[in-house]
Design a protein around this motif. Structure first.
Motif, PDB file in Angstrom:
ATOM      1  N   ARG A   1       0.825  -1.205   0.000  1.00 51.40           N
ATOM      2  CA  ARG A   1       0.000   0.000   0.000  1.00 51.40           C
ATOM      3  C   ARG A   1       0.859   1.255   0.000  1.00 51.40           C
ATOM      4  NH1 ARG A   1      -5.247  -1.330   3.892  1.00 51.40           N
ATOM      5  NH2 ARG A   1      -5.768  -3.330   2.923  1.00 51.40           N
ATOM      6  N   HIS A   2       1.949   1.214   0.755  1.00 54.02           N
ATOM      7  CA  HIS A   2       2.887   2.333   0.785  1.00 54.02           C
ATOM      8  C   HIS A   2       3.420   2.621  -0.618  1.00 54.02           C
ATOM      9  CE1 HIS A   2       6.358   4.549   2.811  1.00 54.02           C
ATOM     10  NE2 HIS A   2       6.828   4.375   1.579  1.00 54.02           N
ATOM     11  N   GLU A   3       3.894   1.578  -1.292  1.00 53.51           N
ATOM     12  CA  GLU A   3       4.467   1.765  -2.630  1.00 53.51           C
ATOM     13  C   GLU A   3       3.402   2.120  -3.658  1.00 53.51           C
ATOM     14  OE1 GLU A   3       7.584   2.044  -2.982  1.00 53.51           O
ATOM     15  OE2 GLU A   3       7.987   1.373  -0.935  1.00 53.51           O
ATOM     16  N   LEU A   4       2.217   1.554  -3.507  1.00 56.87           N
ATOM     17  CA  LEU A   4       1.153   1.867  -4.461  1.00 56.87           C
ATOM     18  C   LEU A   4       0.734   3.330  -4.333  1.00 56.87           C
ATOM     19  CD1 LEU A   4      -0.490   0.469  -6.687  1.00 56.87           C
ATOM     20  CD2 LEU A   4      -2.283   0.041  -4.980  1.00 56.87           C
ATOM     21  N   PHE A   5       0.785   3.866  -3.112  1.00 56.12           N
ATOM     22  CA  PHE A   5       0.510   5.298  -2.973  1.00 56.12           C
ATOM     23  C   PHE A   5       1.578   6.124  -3.678  1.00 56.12           C
ATOM     24  CE2 PHE A   5       1.370   9.345  -0.910  1.00 56.12           C
ATOM     25  CZ  PHE A   5       0.181  10.001  -1.213  1.00 56.12           C
ATOM     26  N   HIS A   6       2.854   5.769  -3.504  1.00 54.48           N
ATOM     27  CA  HIS A   6       3.908   6.473  -4.232  1.00 54.48           C
ATOM     28  C   HIS A   6       3.641   6.431  -5.734  1.00 54.48           C
ATOM     29  CE1 HIS A   6       6.521   7.656  -1.057  1.00 54.48           C
ATOM     30  NE2 HIS A   6       6.991   6.463  -0.759  1.00 54.48           N
TER      31      HIS A   6
END
Length: 283
Positions: A155-160
């Motif tokens: 989720r962290h990377e998908l937000f980026h």
């Protein structure tokens, strides 16, 4: 292994021309017409001279297309299977915060070795994943993560990935990473991760904005926690929509300095907001 990766600014600088060239080659190969297998298929390891990759493609509930690409290694297929199972929830979490206006096609690549991850993804052995405007790449070590930790990283990377077009190269990393963690990490009251970041007994220790150097140094975990706590404070005190507005104002192209963005968005100068954060942490 650190749960998160590089900021929107540093990741672009670390990868450079090599990543772009190799990724284009990989996309050319995986883009050929062929039947889609039922689960991720691992190809022979990619190389600069003869990059190879195998992929599966899935359509999410929101209509987005996700391509899962394996570059070899014994753990790549199981990792991509786990990632694929979490993609609908991850996309929903990103959209709930950011809104639906982000890329409709998502490319996720699993590196077959640490060396390959370093060469193509620009990450070190302690990094779980990196993100560019073109793709999210996971390191082999991500396969050892628990489901909860993998969910946070995804989720962290998908937000980026979703916010990339609206994030300047010189955006303040304490905010880009803190907001990404806000999207990725549920509140610590959830039993599954309660041990990770309980409300601190010494709020002054965490109620300080971390400098960029701390996000890459030996104390990076604490720095990410501090960035996350600030984002949680803003969302709790001013609303999630205001946290998003602060991100856009402070991190978008042509953004002002952080103090100006805070004053424009939160209606108070930075020292006042930091004092409120300290008080919130104490509660």
């Amino acid at each position: 292994m650190r749960r998160s990766t590089t900021s929107a600014a540093t990741d672009r600088r670390r990868i450079g021309v090599l990543l772009v060239a190799e990724l284009i080659c990989a996309l050319f190969l995986v883009g050929r017409s062929h039947p889609v297998p039922a689960r991720p298929v691992v190809a022979a390891p990619a190389s600069v001279a003869t990059p190879t990759a195998a992929s599966t493609t899935d359509t999410l509930d929101d209509g987005r297309t996700v391509r899962l690409v394996g570059l070899g290694g014994v753990h790549t297929a199981p990792l991509l299977t786990r990632i694929g199972a979490q993609m609908n929830d991850a996309a929903a979490a990103v959209t709930a915060f950011w809104g639906p206006d982000w890329p409709r096609d998502v490319l996720i690549v699993a590196a077959g070795s640490d060396a390959e991850f370093g060469r193509l993804g620009g990450g070190g052995s302690d990094i779980a994943a990196t993100t560019t405007a073109e793709r999210i790449m996971f390191a082999p070590g991500a396969a050892a993560m628990s489901d909860v930790s993998l969910r946070i990283v995804l989720r962290h990377e998908l937000f980026h990935f979703a916010s990339r077009a609206d994030t300047a190269a010189d955006a303040p990393r304490w905010l880009t990473e803190g907001v990404a963690d806000f999207v990725g990490r549920p509140p610590p009251a959830e039993p599954a991760i309660q041990h990770e970041s309980p409300r601190p007994t010494n709020p002054a220790e965490l109620a300080t904005i971390p400098p960029d150097a701390d996000l890459d140094g030996p104390n990076s975990s604490k720095a990410y926690d501090r960035a996350w706590w600030f984002s949680r404070f803003v969302a709790d005190s001013y609303g999630t929509a205001t946290l998003r507005a602060l991100y856009v104002r402070a991190c978008g192209p042509g953004h002002p300095d952080a103090a100006t963005a805070v004053r424009d968005t939160l209606g108070a100068d930075l020292p006042t907001v930091l004092a409120r954060w300290h008080h919130w942490m104490s509660g």
